[in-house]
Design a protein around this motif. Structure first.
Motif, PDB file in Angstrom:
ATOM      1  N   LEU A  24      12.153   4.672  -7.396  1.00 13.01           N
ATOM      2  CA  LEU A  24      13.089   4.900  -6.294  1.00 13.01           C
ATOM      3  C   LEU A  24      12.349   5.165  -4.990  1.00 13.01           C
ATOM      4  O   LEU A  24      12.734   4.658  -3.923  1.00 13.01           O
ATOM      5  N   VAL A  25      11.280   5.957  -5.062  1.00 14.35           N
ATOM      6  CA  VAL A  25      10.518   6.290  -3.852  1.00 14.35           C
ATOM      7  C   VAL A  25       9.656   5.110  -3.412  1.00 14.35           C
ATOM      8  O   VAL A  25       9.663   4.712  -2.245  1.00 14.35           O
ATOM      9  N   GLY A  26       8.908   4.536  -4.347  1.00 11.50           N
ATOM     10  CA  GLY A  26       7.987   3.458  -4.003  1.00 11.50           C
ATOM     11  C   GLY A  26       8.676   2.214  -3.491  1.00 11.50           C
ATOM     12  O   GLY A  26       8.271   1.624  -2.483  1.00 11.50           O
ATOM     13  N   GLU A  27       9.747   1.793  -4.166  1.00 16.41           N
ATOM     14  CA  GLU A  27      10.448   0.585  -3.753  1.00 16.41           C
ATOM     15  C   GLU A  27      11.147   0.754  -2.409  1.00 16.41           C
ATOM     16  O   GLU A  27      11.279  -0.209  -1.646  1.00 16.41           O
ATOM     17  N   ALA A  28      11.618   1.959  -2.099  1.00 18.25           N
ATOM     18  CA  ALA A  28      12.264   2.198  -0.801  1.00 18.25           C
ATOM     19  C   ALA A  28      11.282   1.940   0.334  1.00 18.25           C
ATOM     20  O   ALA A  28      11.605   1.260   1.322  1.00 18.25           O
ATOM     21  N   ALA A  29      10.077   2.483   0.201  1.00 19.23           N
ATOM     22  CA  ALA A  29       9.061   2.286   1.242  1.00 19.23           C
ATOM     23  C   ALA A  29       8.618   0.832   1.297  1.00 19.23           C
ATOM     24  O   ALA A  29       8.542   0.226   2.375  1.00 19.23           O
ATOM     25  N   LEU A  83       0.819  -1.205   0.000  1.00 25.31           N
ATOM     26  CA  LEU A  83       0.000   0.000   0.000  1.00 25.31           C
ATOM     27  C   LEU A  83       0.855   1.258   0.000  1.00 25.31           C
ATOM     28  O   LEU A  83       0.643   2.178  -0.786  1.00 25.31           O
ATOM     29  N   ALA A  84       1.843   1.279   0.909  1.00 27.88           N
ATOM     30  CA  ALA A  84       2.716   2.455   0.984  1.00 27.88           C
ATOM     31  C   ALA A  84       3.507   2.624  -0.310  1.00 27.88           C
ATOM     32  O   ALA A  84       3.559   3.723  -0.884  1.00 27.88           O
ATOM     33  N   GLY A  85       4.127   1.521  -0.785  1.00 26.91           N
ATOM     34  CA  GLY A  85       4.975   1.611  -1.957  1.00 26.91           C
ATOM     35  C   GLY A  85       4.226   1.919  -3.238  1.00 26.91           C
ATOM     36  O   GLY A  85       4.616   2.807  -4.006  1.00 26.91           O
ATOM     37  N   GLN A  86       3.127   1.205  -3.479  1.00 26.66           N
ATOM     38  CA  GLN A  86       2.390   1.410  -4.727  1.00 26.66           C
ATOM     39  C   GLN A  86       1.705   2.771  -4.770  1.00 26.66           C
ATOM     40  O   GLN A  86       1.676   3.425  -5.814  1.00 26.66           O
ATOM     41  N   LEU A  87       1.148   3.193  -3.633  1.00 27.48           N
ATOM     42  CA  LEU A  87       0.498   4.509  -3.617  1.00 27.48           C
ATOM     43  C   LEU A  87       1.524   5.630  -3.805  1.00 27.48           C
ATOM     44  O   LEU A  87       1.269   6.600  -4.526  1.00 27.48           O
ATOM     45  N   LEU A  88       2.685   5.490  -3.180  1.00 28.30           N
ATOM     46  CA  LEU A  88       3.740   6.478  -3.375  1.00 28.30           C
ATOM     47  C   LEU A  88       4.253   6.444  -4.815  1.00 28.30           C
ATOM     48  O   LEU A  88       4.502   7.492  -5.419  1.00 28.30           O
ATOM     49  N   ASN A  89       4.409   5.246  -5.358  1.00 22.02           N
ATOM     50  CA  ASN A  89       4.858   5.100  -6.738  1.00 22.02           C
ATOM     51  C   ASN A  89       3.896   5.810  -7.694  1.00 22.02           C
ATOM     52  O   ASN A  89       4.317   6.593  -8.558  1.00 22.02           O
ATOM     53  N   TYR A  91      18.092  -4.678  -6.014  1.00 21.53           N
ATOM     54  CA  TYR A  91      17.684  -5.653  -7.023  1.00 21.53           C
ATOM     55  C   TYR A  91      16.406  -5.207  -7.736  1.00 21.53           C
ATOM     56  O   TYR A  91      16.327  -5.222  -8.977  1.00 21.53           O
ATOM     57  N   LYS A  92      15.404  -4.801  -6.968  1.00 23.84           N
ATOM     58  CA  LYS A  92      14.123  -4.413  -7.566  1.00 23.84           C
ATOM     59  C   LYS A  92      14.263  -3.183  -8.443  1.00 23.84           C
ATOM     60  O   LYS A  92      13.667  -3.105  -9.527  1.00 23.84           O
ATOM     61  N   VAL A  93      15.050  -2.208  -7.992  1.00 31.38           N
ATOM     62  CA  VAL A  93      15.258  -1.004  -8.800  1.00 31.38           C
ATOM     63  C   VAL A  93      15.994  -1.360 -10.089  1.00 31.38           C
ATOM     64  O   VAL A  93      15.634  -0.876 -11.175  1.00 31.38           O
ATOM     65  N   LEU A  94      17.024  -2.211  -9.995  1.00 33.28           N
ATOM     66  CA  LEU A  94      17.775  -2.605 -11.189  1.00 33.28           C
ATOM     67  C   LEU A  94      16.888  -3.341 -12.187  1.00 33.28           C
ATOM     68  O   LEU A  94      16.996  -3.131 -13.402  1.00 33.28           O
ATOM     69  N   VAL A  95      16.010  -4.215 -11.676  1.00 31.20           N
ATOM     70  CA  VAL A  95      15.104  -4.946 -12.572  1.00 31.20           C
ATOM     71  C   VAL A  95      14.229  -3.964 -13.337  1.00 31.20           C
ATOM     72  O   VAL A  95      14.051  -4.091 -14.559  1.00 31.20           O
TER      73      VAL A  95
END
Length: 237
Positions: free
Chosen positions: A174-179, A143-149, A208-212
């Protein structure tokens, strides 16, 4: 003939299906989310054991959900870029509801009395019995990551409609995946994985997720273009 016989036969009525590809994208989005939730039960380690000043650099630690979960952010980017915050939020909340349903189902099946000749209760509990904690962690991070993304991508697009798509995609990631990664790792495995190992787990997962997503930017571009071309409400934009 009677009036009833003169009247035309009543035709069956059906609701009109949704136009465009929104429903297909949401279905894929939710499927990836559920598969990732179950796969995340297994922690995976790559490399030998290496420590520097007591901090574990290797092995690199991640979980099975990392195989597919980055793709949910690609679909999240597509939803936010094409359908805006309203469409993205709708999809995110649908995924939220489906995940709760899955968690509740696994929980109820786990506590139900097994048949006398079924000897796999321990195996079921070891895998799917742990899913409710994974799902809780996933839901909070998700919820936090996807909504921020979605929020960051939409705001960047509103601020500069003609701006580059790649900057919106990377900035929101960068913002969404961090949260998402931080919340998920702490809630899912806090107390089980501790100290430097937990930090390793968070950092490896985030990078890893950001690189993907960065490596799959060409794919994301193509998917966004394809969806826009087949979205009637956008015409040929």
């Amino acid at each position: 003939m009677t009036k009833a016989e003169d009247a035309p036969a009543e035709r069956a009525r059906f609701a009109r299906p949704m136009h465009g590809n929104f429903d297909l994208i949401v279905a894929l989005f939710c499927s990836l989310l559920l598969i990732s939730n179950v796969s995340a039960v297994k922690l995976i380690a790559f490399g030998p054991h290496v420590e520097v000043f007591g901090f574990p650099l290797l092995p690199l630690i991640t979980d099975g959900g990392a195989l597919l979960f980055p793709l949910t952010y690609i679909f999240g980017d597509v939803l936010a870029e094409v359908y805006g915050m309203r469409g993205a939020k709708r999809a995110i909340l649908i995924g939220f509801g489906v995940s709760i349903l899955a968690s509740g189902t696994f929980l109820l099946v786990g506590v139900a009395p097994p048949a006398d000749d079924w000897g796999n209760q321990d195996a079921f509990d070891a895998i799917l019995g742990f899913v409710p904690r994974i799902v809780l962690a996933s839901l909070l991070g998700y919820l936090a990551g996807q909504l921020l993304n979605a929020f960051v991508l939409v705001k960047l697009k509103e601020r500069a409609p003609g701006g580059s798509l790649w900057s919106r995609l990377i900035g929101s990631t960068l913002v969404g995946e961090a949260a998402d990664t931080t919340i998920f790792c702490i809630v899912a495995f806090g107390g089980i994985v501790t100290g430097g190992t937990l930090v390793n787990y968070i950092l490896v997962g985030y990078v890893y997720k950001v690189l993907v997503e960065v490596l799959l930017l060409p794919v994301t571009y193509r998917v966004i273009g394809l969806v826009k071309r087949h979205e009637p409400s956008l015409g040929q934009s």
